[in-house]
Design an enzyme around this catalytic site. Sequence first.
Site, PDB file in Angstrom:
ATOM      1  N   LYS A   1       5.565  -3.823  -5.509  1.00 26.45           N
ATOM      2  CA  LYS A   1       7.027  -3.751  -5.513  1.00 26.45           C
ATOM      3  C   LYS A   1       7.624  -3.900  -4.122  1.00 26.45           C
ATOM      4  O   LYS A   1       8.670  -4.506  -3.950  1.00 26.45           O
ATOM      5  CB  LYS A   1       7.469  -2.431  -6.129  1.00 26.45           C
ATOM      6  CG  LYS A   1       8.958  -2.347  -6.275  1.00 26.45           C
ATOM      7  CD  LYS A   1       9.382  -1.875  -7.617  1.00 26.45           C
ATOM      8  CE  LYS A   1      10.854  -2.041  -7.827  1.00 26.45           C
ATOM      9  NZ  LYS A   1      11.174  -3.351  -8.427  1.00 26.45           N
TER      10      LYS A   1
ATOM     11  N   LYS B   1      11.345 -13.630 -14.049  1.00 28.13           N
ATOM     12  CA  LYS B   1      10.975 -12.452 -14.867  1.00 28.13           C
ATOM     13  C   LYS B   1       9.852 -12.822 -15.822  1.00 28.13           C
ATOM     14  O   LYS B   1       8.899 -12.073 -15.987  1.00 28.13           O
ATOM     15  CB  LYS B   1      12.158 -11.948 -15.705  1.00 28.13           C
ATOM     16  CG  LYS B   1      13.224 -11.100 -15.087  1.00 28.13           C
ATOM     17  CD  LYS B   1      12.838  -9.815 -14.468  1.00 28.13           C
ATOM     18  CE  LYS B   1      12.251  -9.987 -13.113  1.00 28.13           C
ATOM     19  NZ  LYS B   1      13.082  -9.790 -11.958  1.00 28.13           N
TER      20      LYS B   1
ATOM     21  N   HIS C   1      16.566 -35.264 -13.851  1.00 25.34           N
ATOM     22  CA  HIS C   1      15.977 -35.886 -12.660  1.00 25.34           C
ATOM     23  C   HIS C   1      14.487 -35.583 -12.539  1.00 25.34           C
ATOM     24  O   HIS C   1      13.919 -35.692 -11.459  1.00 25.34           O
ATOM     25  CB  HIS C   1      16.726 -35.440 -11.399  1.00 25.34           C
ATOM     26  CG  HIS C   1      18.158 -35.864 -11.405  1.00 25.34           C
ATOM     27  ND1 HIS C   1      18.553 -37.176 -11.205  1.00 25.34           N
ATOM     28  CD2 HIS C   1      19.299 -35.171 -11.656  1.00 25.34           C
ATOM     29  CE1 HIS C   1      19.861 -37.259 -11.307  1.00 25.34           C
ATOM     30  NE2 HIS C   1      20.346 -36.048 -11.579  1.00 25.34           N
TER      31      HIS C   1
ATOM     32  N   GLU D   1      16.325 -16.460 -12.121  1.00 19.16           N
ATOM     33  CA  GLU D   1      15.894 -15.072 -12.302  1.00 19.16           C
ATOM     34  C   GLU D   1      15.185 -14.902 -13.653  1.00 19.16           C
ATOM     35  O   GLU D   1      14.170 -14.209 -13.744  1.00 19.16           O
ATOM     36  CB  GLU D   1      17.117 -14.147 -12.174  1.00 19.16           C
ATOM     37  CG  GLU D   1      16.884 -12.675 -12.437  1.00 19.16           C
ATOM     38  CD  GLU D   1      15.840 -12.033 -11.537  1.00 19.16           C
ATOM     39  OE1 GLU D   1      15.377 -12.647 -10.560  1.00 19.16           O
ATOM     40  OE2 GLU D   1      15.446 -10.889 -11.847  1.00 19.16           O
TER      41      GLU D   1
ATOM     42  N   TRP E   1      -2.892  -2.500  -1.676  1.00 19.88           N
ATOM     43  CA  TRP E   1      -2.626  -3.889  -2.046  1.00 19.88           C
ATOM     44  C   TRP E   1      -3.361  -4.698  -0.987  1.00 19.88           C
ATOM     45  O   TRP E   1      -3.015  -4.665   0.187  1.00 19.88           O
ATOM     46  CB  TRP E   1      -1.125  -4.174  -2.009  1.00 19.88           C
ATOM     47  CG  TRP E   1      -0.776  -5.529  -2.544  1.00 19.88           C
ATOM     48  CD1 TRP E   1      -0.610  -5.885  -3.846  1.00 19.88           C
ATOM     49  CD2 TRP E   1      -0.545  -6.720  -1.770  1.00 19.88           C
ATOM     50  NE1 TRP E   1      -0.300  -7.222  -3.933  1.00 19.88           N
ATOM     51  CE2 TRP E   1      -0.252  -7.759  -2.688  1.00 19.88           C
ATOM     52  CE3 TRP E   1      -0.568  -7.019  -0.414  1.00 19.88           C
ATOM     53  CZ2 TRP E   1       0.016  -9.066  -2.282  1.00 19.88           C
ATOM     54  CZ3 TRP E   1      -0.302  -8.313  -0.012  1.00 19.88           C
ATOM     55  CH2 TRP E   1      -0.003  -9.319  -0.936  1.00 19.88           C
TER      56      TRP E   1
ATOM     57  N   CYS F   1       0.846  -1.193   0.000  1.00 20.85           N
ATOM     58  CA  CYS F   1       0.000   0.000   0.000  1.00 20.85           C
ATOM     59  C   CYS F   1       0.882   1.243   0.000  1.00 20.85           C
ATOM     60  O   CYS F   1       1.985   1.242   0.530  1.00 20.85           O
ATOM     61  CB  CYS F   1      -0.924   0.094   1.198  1.00 20.85           C
ATOM     62  SG  CYS F   1      -2.009  -1.313   1.394  1.00 20.85           S
TER      63      CYS F   1
ATOM     64  N   GLU G   1       6.413 -13.560 -13.880  1.00 23.29           N
ATOM     65  CA  GLU G   1       5.740 -12.457 -13.181  1.00 23.29           C
ATOM     66  C   GLU G   1       5.157 -11.412 -14.129  1.00 23.29           C
ATOM     67  O   GLU G   1       4.160 -10.785 -13.784  1.00 23.29           O
ATOM     68  CB  GLU G   1       6.637 -11.811 -12.125  1.00 23.29           C
ATOM     69  CG  GLU G   1       7.799 -11.034 -12.667  1.00 23.29           C
ATOM     70  CD  GLU G   1       8.667 -10.449 -11.555  1.00 23.29           C
ATOM     71  OE1 GLU G   1       8.156 -10.093 -10.495  1.00 23.29           O
ATOM     72  OE2 GLU G   1       9.889 -10.344 -11.781  1.00 23.29           O
TER      73      GLU G   1
ATOM     74  N   ASN H   1      -0.953   1.659   5.971  1.00 19.76           N
ATOM     75  CA  ASN H   1      -0.148   0.652   5.274  1.00 19.76           C
ATOM     76  C   ASN H   1       0.402  -0.277   6.341  1.00 19.76           C
ATOM     77  O   ASN H   1       1.068   0.175   7.264  1.00 19.76           O
ATOM     78  CB  ASN H   1       0.998   1.348   4.516  1.00 19.76           C
ATOM     79  CG  ASN H   1       2.062   0.372   4.048  1.00 19.76           C
ATOM     80  OD1 ASN H   1       1.773  -0.775   3.761  1.00 19.76           O
ATOM     81  ND2 ASN H   1       3.291   0.832   3.956  1.00 19.76           N
ATOM     82  N   GLY H   2       0.089  -1.571   6.243  1.00 23.19           N
ATOM     83  CA  GLY H   2       0.567  -2.523   7.247  1.00 23.19           C
ATOM     84  C   GLY H   2      -0.536  -3.495   7.603  1.00 23.19           C
ATOM     85  O   GLY H   2      -1.525  -3.621   6.877  1.00 23.19           O
TER      86      GLY H   2
ATOM     87  N   ARG I   1       3.341   0.112  -5.249  1.00 23.09           N
ATOM     88  CA  ARG I   1       3.150  -0.540  -3.953  1.00 23.09           C
ATOM     89  C   ARG I   1       1.828  -1.301  -3.871  1.00 23.09           C
ATOM     90  O   ARG I   1       1.534  -1.938  -2.861  1.00 23.09           O
ATOM     91  CB  ARG I   1       3.211   0.496  -2.834  1.00 23.09           C
ATOM     92  CG  ARG I   1       4.513   1.277  -2.799  1.00 23.09           C
ATOM     93  CD  ARG I   1       4.480   2.299  -1.693  1.00 23.09           C
ATOM     94  NE  ARG I   1       4.489   1.682  -0.394  1.00 23.09           N
ATOM     95  CZ  ARG I   1       5.570   1.342   0.276  1.00 23.09           C
ATOM     96  NH1 ARG I   1       6.756   1.559  -0.239  1.00 23.09           N
ATOM     97  NH2 ARG I   1       5.480   0.785   1.463  1.00 23.09           N
TER      98      ARG I   1
HETATM   99  C1  F6R Z   1      10.845  -9.718  -8.761  1.00 23.70           C
HETATM  100  C2  F6R Z   1      10.860  -8.824  -7.622  1.00 23.70           C
HETATM  101  C3  F6R Z   1      10.636  -9.406  -6.276  1.00 23.70           C
HETATM  102  C4  F6R Z   1      11.568  -8.739  -5.250  1.00 23.70           C
HETATM  103  C5  F6R Z   1      11.240  -9.221  -3.832  1.00 23.70           C
HETATM  104  C6  F6R Z   1      12.192  -8.644  -2.812  1.00 23.70           C
HETATM  105  O1  F6R Z   1      11.089  -9.034  -9.950  1.00 23.70           O
HETATM  106  O2  F6R Z   1      11.031  -7.652  -7.763  1.00 23.70           O
HETATM  107  O3  F6R Z   1      10.805 -10.780  -6.273  1.00 23.70           O
HETATM  108  O4  F6R Z   1      12.884  -9.028  -5.584  1.00 23.70           O
HETATM  109  O5  F6R Z   1       9.927  -8.871  -3.511  1.00 23.70           O
HETATM  110  O6  F6R Z   1      12.119  -7.263  -2.782  1.00 23.70           O
HETATM  111  P1  F6R Z   1      13.274  -6.381  -2.167  1.00 23.70           P
HETATM  112  O7  F6R Z   1      14.484  -6.581  -2.992  1.00 23.70           O
HETATM  113  O8  F6R Z   1      12.754  -4.975  -2.228  1.00 23.70           O
HETATM  114  O9  F6R Z   1      13.481  -6.863  -0.761  1.00 23.70           O
END
Ligand code: F6R
Length: 614
Positions: free
Chosen positions: A609, A491, A510, A487, A74, A2, A494, A100-101, A27
Site C-alpha cells: 500500500k 482496480k 486509433h 482508474e 516487501w 515494509c 491489480e 524499512n527503506g 505495507r
Molecule cells: C492503486 C493504489 C496505488 C496508489 C499509489 C500511490 O489502488 O492504491 O496505485 O494510488 O501507490 O499511493 P499514495 O496515494 O499513497 O501516494
Amino acid sequence: MCGIVAYIGKKEAYPIIVKGLKRLEYRGYDSAGVALLNNGDLNIYKKQGKVANLEEHAADKNRSGHAGIGHTRWATHGAPNDVNAHPHYSEDCNIALIHNGIIENYDAIKQRLVGNGYIFKSETDTEVLTYLVDDIHKNAGVSVAEAVRLALQQVVGAYAIVVISKDNPDQLIAARKSSPLVLGIGKDNDFFLASDATPIVEYTKKVVYMEDEEIAIVDLNEGLKLYSIDEVEKTPYVQELELQLEALEKGGYEHFMLKEIHEQPRSIKDCFRGRLNAEEGWVSLGGIKDYEEKMIKANRIIMIASGTSWHAGLVGEYLFEDLARINVEVEYASEFRYRNPIITENDIVIAISQSGETADTLAALELAKSKGATILGICNVVGSSISRITDAGSYTHAGPEIGVASTKAFTAQVTVLTLMALSLAKRKGTISETKFRTMLSELEAIPQKVQQILDKNEEIKIISEKYQDASNALYLGRGSSFPVALEGALKLKEISYIHAEGYPAAEMKHGPIALIDEEMPVFVIATSGTSYEKVVSNIQEVKARKGKLIAIVTEGDDQVDNIADHTIEIPDTDEHLVPLLATIPFQLLSYHIAVMRECNVDQPRNLAKSVTVE
Ligand code: F6R
C-alpha cells in the site's frame, strides 16, 4: 515499503508485535519476523510469507520477552525467503535490526565488511547495515547506540530502523530518514515504535512522529531521548492521535476493500464537513486559504502523484481548468523528478497521496521545493511525511484505508480537488453565482447518490459473474470520465489480475479497437453531458465488432440501454461531479470479479500500500 513494530515495557512483547505486524501487512507480505529479548537470550524467528506463517512457525517456540522488534517485508534486495527476512542479526547474535527503506551504498560497505572477515548469509542491504553497526560497536569500542549513529552517518539511502541488543536489554534504538517511524509513549513506562500509528493506537494516543535523521533511544530507566544524527539533543514533540481503533477493523465486512467502498457516503461527507455550506453559498479550505491568491496568480499548477492518486490529479486538471481557468499539468512523480523539469518560483506544485509516504512523490516535491516552487499537499494520513514537508495542504479525512487497492481515498481526493477548484473559481470570478450554488448543492447530494449506487451491489455482482473469466478488458470514457476509465482498469488488474486498459473513448479507433471481439468486455462511461452523443458513437463501434458492452449511464437513459449488453444506472448530477459517482460501479465490479476468481482482494500479489521505495 515494509512494516516495522517494536515494543519495550512490562507487557509481553510478542502478542503486541504480531498484532501490529498484521495491521502493517498492507505495507508488504513477502516475509515476517521477530526478535525477542528474554533473560539474556535473543530469540529470532522469521518466515517467508504472511504474519500467519510466522505465527505458525513460532507456535512451539519460546515467545516470552518484554522487549522485541518485528518486521513484515516487501522484498527489494533479495528474494522473499526465510534467510532474507528481517530481523537481521550479528554473528554473535548480540544485535538484531529491522529496516524499512533502501541502503543505496550497501555494496561498497559490504565489500569493506567482507574484507574485515564478515560472512553474509542473506542478499539484503539490511544485513550490511546490521554488520556495520556490529563492526563499529566492536572495533571502536562504543555503545550500540553510538555505533548506530556512526553507521548511519556512512549510509546513503532511506531507512527507518529499530535495533535491539543483548548489551542493553532495557533499551531500543530507533532512527529514520525518508521512511516513516512513529514512537508511542505508553501509560505504563513502556514504548512502542511502528511504521504508522495503527499498531500503537490501542495502547496509547501519545505519539511522536520522528523527523528525518533523528535517533531515538527509549530506555526503561532513562525514558525517551531524542537526538539528531550529529548528536544534538532534541525535545520530542508529543502529539495526541485522533485515530479510532474501530476504523482499523473490518466491521462485519468480508474484506477491508468492501468496507471501504461502502464507507464512501460517509468519507465524502467527512471530507467536505465544515468546508462547504450550500445554503449559505460558501466553500472554504482552511489549510490552503492563505495560498489561494498565489494559486490564482501562478504560472501553472503542477499536480504530482502516482497510481490512483495520479488519476485523481487528472480529474483535478479538468476541474481546475474548466471552473477556475487555471493552467494545470498532471505528472507521474516518478517521471517528473528525473526529467530535469522547468520549475520556477511562480509554479505551485500539489502532491496528491493517500499514504503521504510515496517515495517518488516525496522526492518530486523536494525537487520542486529546492527550485523555489510553493508546495501543497492533499494527503489522507495525518502526520505523514508529505503532509509535513509541504507549505500547506488539505487532508482528505477519508479515515484509514487498509485494502491495498485504493477506493475511498480516491473519491476523497476528487472531493478535495472539487472544493479547491470551486473556491478558486469563486475567488477568481470565473464561475457565476448560480452555477457555484448549484454545484455546492450537487456536491452536498453526492454522498446520498453514492449510497443509491451502493444499493445496486447485487445487480452489479450478477453482471460481474459474466466477466469473471475474461482475460482482457477495455475501459473507455471521455472528458473527466477518462481518468475514471483509467482508474476502473487499474482496480480490475491489480486485484483480479485480468489485463485491463483505460482509454479516452475516441482513441479506441486509433489502435485498441483491433483487440475487440466477442470475448472482450468493454466498460464505458456514457453518462449524459457534453460528449454523450460522441460516446454513443464509440459504443456503436464496439458493438459493430461484437464486443461485450457494459455501460454506466444516467438514470432514465434508454438510448445506450438498447445497444449495451448491460447498463448500470447512476443518479444524475452536475457533469463535473460524475467521476465521484461513475467510479463506484467500477470498484464493485472489480471487487466481485476478484472474489469470484478467489484472489486476495485486500493484499494482491506483489503489491504494497505504501510505496516507500523508488
Ligand atoms: C492503486 C493504489 C496505488 C496508489 C499509489 C500511490 O489502488 O492504491 O496505485 O494510488 O501507490 O499511493 P499514495 O496515494 O499513497 O501516494
